[in-house]
Design an enzyme around this catalytic site. Structure first.
Site, PDB file in Angstrom:
ATOM      1  N   SER A 141      35.432  43.133  87.698  1.00 38.60           N
ATOM      2  CA  SER A 141      36.358  44.019  87.002  1.00 38.60           C
ATOM      3  C   SER A 141      36.241  45.468  87.453  1.00 38.60           C
ATOM      4  CB  SER A 141      36.129  43.946  85.492  1.00 38.60           C
ATOM      5  OG  SER A 141      34.819  44.368  85.169  1.00 38.60           O
TER       6      SER A 141
ATOM      7  N   HIS B 197      40.837  40.121  90.118  1.00 39.12           N
ATOM      8  CA  HIS B 197      40.392  40.510  88.782  1.00 39.12           C
ATOM      9  C   HIS B 197      41.347  39.960  87.740  1.00 39.12           C
ATOM     10  CE1 HIS B 197      39.860  43.875  85.583  1.00 39.12           C
ATOM     11  NE2 HIS B 197      39.192  42.787  85.260  1.00 39.12           N
TER      12      HIS B 197
END
Length: 392
Positions: free
Chosen positions: A121, A142
């Site tokens: 992330s 992500h």
């Protein structure tokens, strides 16, 4: 519809993100292997997939639980899990050394044509893939939590990622019925989390300086500016300790109010207490009128400034920034669109005032933002800002 060149997908890590990614990949028609070295975690991850599929079937989202679940195998050994994979997605915790080790292991056993993706992330895709033999095959994917419900995926270039790899990754994400945005440079936090740091951190700095209270900040951002959650409410939900670790990894200054909660072990909902009390209290406690004096412009100006920095660095596009913030963070409108509504001159003036007052680099107006204002592109009222507008 699956991508023709991709048939088999392996997901490494059966935790919240891993089993969620495995589930949506199987729903899209791919054969999936879910791998975890912990057999108990693997069994729990598969059980959660079955539970989720049951709920989706009850709501008519899928026709057959058995058909989707039947596309998923489980495996504890990395070598056997990745040997036939066309895409390998690493989805373990945000630990750079752990991810780097897993990538090296994958690299030794996967096909030379396989895409090697990390669900990081915030961490550098380039560093995660720094020791593998084919960094051109490495890419960031992500997904947002929970993957079954969240439509956004950030597709991130590493320093050596090839255009061909990104093109295949974008096609793969589209085949999952998700919306990809392209992150063309490997900056810490990518797009959504970079801007979201301003949403969470600036109110925390304001509270730390005694300029506002927690309920005032949350009430203002929800009731005055229509965000789905207040910044402190969101931090409690996602975990204050996780936010803290990410900021440490990125060498981002930590507001004292955040440091205090971490030092006390008050990490949010999962700990029973964070910025709000969830054991002996009712959780977030704020009323609509609590935020009338809170300076929302301060927060939105900082987010707009970060967006301008990303554009200045050619990380992504205006459209992808706003798509990312709406789909990935639930913003009512994109931050660039909102900045144009406020007026970029107003935002530059606000940032300049805070930069002079506090001397912090995050308040210095981005060159691109200043340039827009100097060129008369000051927002909706001027006919152009981050976007162009038809004023006729």
């Amino acid at each position: 519809m699956t991508v023709e060149s991709i048939q088999n997908v392996t997901v490494i890590g059966a935790g919240t993100m891993g089993h969620g990614i495995a589930e949506i990949t199987a729903m899209a028609g791919y054969s999936v292997t879910l791998q975890d070295v912990d057999s108990d975690a693997l069994a729990e991850g598969y059980r959660r997939i079955e539970w989720s599929l049951d709920k989706l079937a009850e709501n008519g989202v899928i026709e057959s639980v058995d058909t989707v679940a039947g596309r998923i195998d489980t495996e504890t050994e990395t070598a056997s899990a990745v040997k036939n994979a066309d895409v390998v997605i690493e989805a373990v915790s945000e630990d750079l050394e752990l991810k780097r080790t897993i990538f090296e292991d994958i690299d030794g056993h996967a096909s030379t044509d396989a895409i090697l993706a990390s669900n990081t992330s915030s961490l550098s895709v380039s560093k995660i893939a720094s020791e593998i033999s084919r960094p051109e095959r490495a890419v960031g994917l992500h997904f947002f939590n929970p993957p079954v419900k969240m439509d956004l995926v950030e597709v991130i270039y590493g320093a050596k990622t090839s255009d061909q790899t990104v093109d295949r990754a974008l096609s793969f994400v589209n085949s999952l019925d998700k919306k990809p945005i392209e992150v063309q440079k490997d900056v810490f936090g990518f797009v959504v989390n970079n801007i979201l740091h301003g949403f969470i951190d600036e109110p925390a700095w304001m509270v730390s300086r005694g300029e506002a209270t927690i309920p005032e900040a949350d009430a203002a951002m929800v009731h005055c500016r229509n965000y789905p959650m207040g910044p402190f409410e969101l931090a409690d939900l996602s975990g204050i300790d996780i936010a803290y670790d990410v900021r440490q990894a990125g060498d981002i200054p930590i507001p004292p109010v955040m440091q205090e909660r971490v030092d006390a072990g008050e990490y949010g909902r999962k700990a029973g207490v964070g910025y709000y009390d969830y054991e002996n209290g009712d959780g977030p406690m704020y009323e609509q009128g609590d935020g009338v004096t809170f300076d929302t412009l301060h927060v939105e100006a900082c987010m707009a400034n970060k967006a301008a920095e990303l554009l200045e660095q050619d990380v992504t596009t205006v459209e992808d920034i706003d798509t990312g913030m709406q789909l990935g963070a639930g913003f009512p409108v994109g931050i660039c669109e909102r900045a144009d509504e406020i007026g970029l001159g107003t935002i530059v003036q606000k940032l300049s005032t805070f930069h002079e007052k506090y001397g912090e680099s995050r308040y210095e107006p981005a060159e691109y933002l200043v340039q827009l204002v100097e060129e008369g592109h000051a927002g909706v009222a001027a006919g152009a800002g981050f976007y162009e507008y038809d004023t006729e």
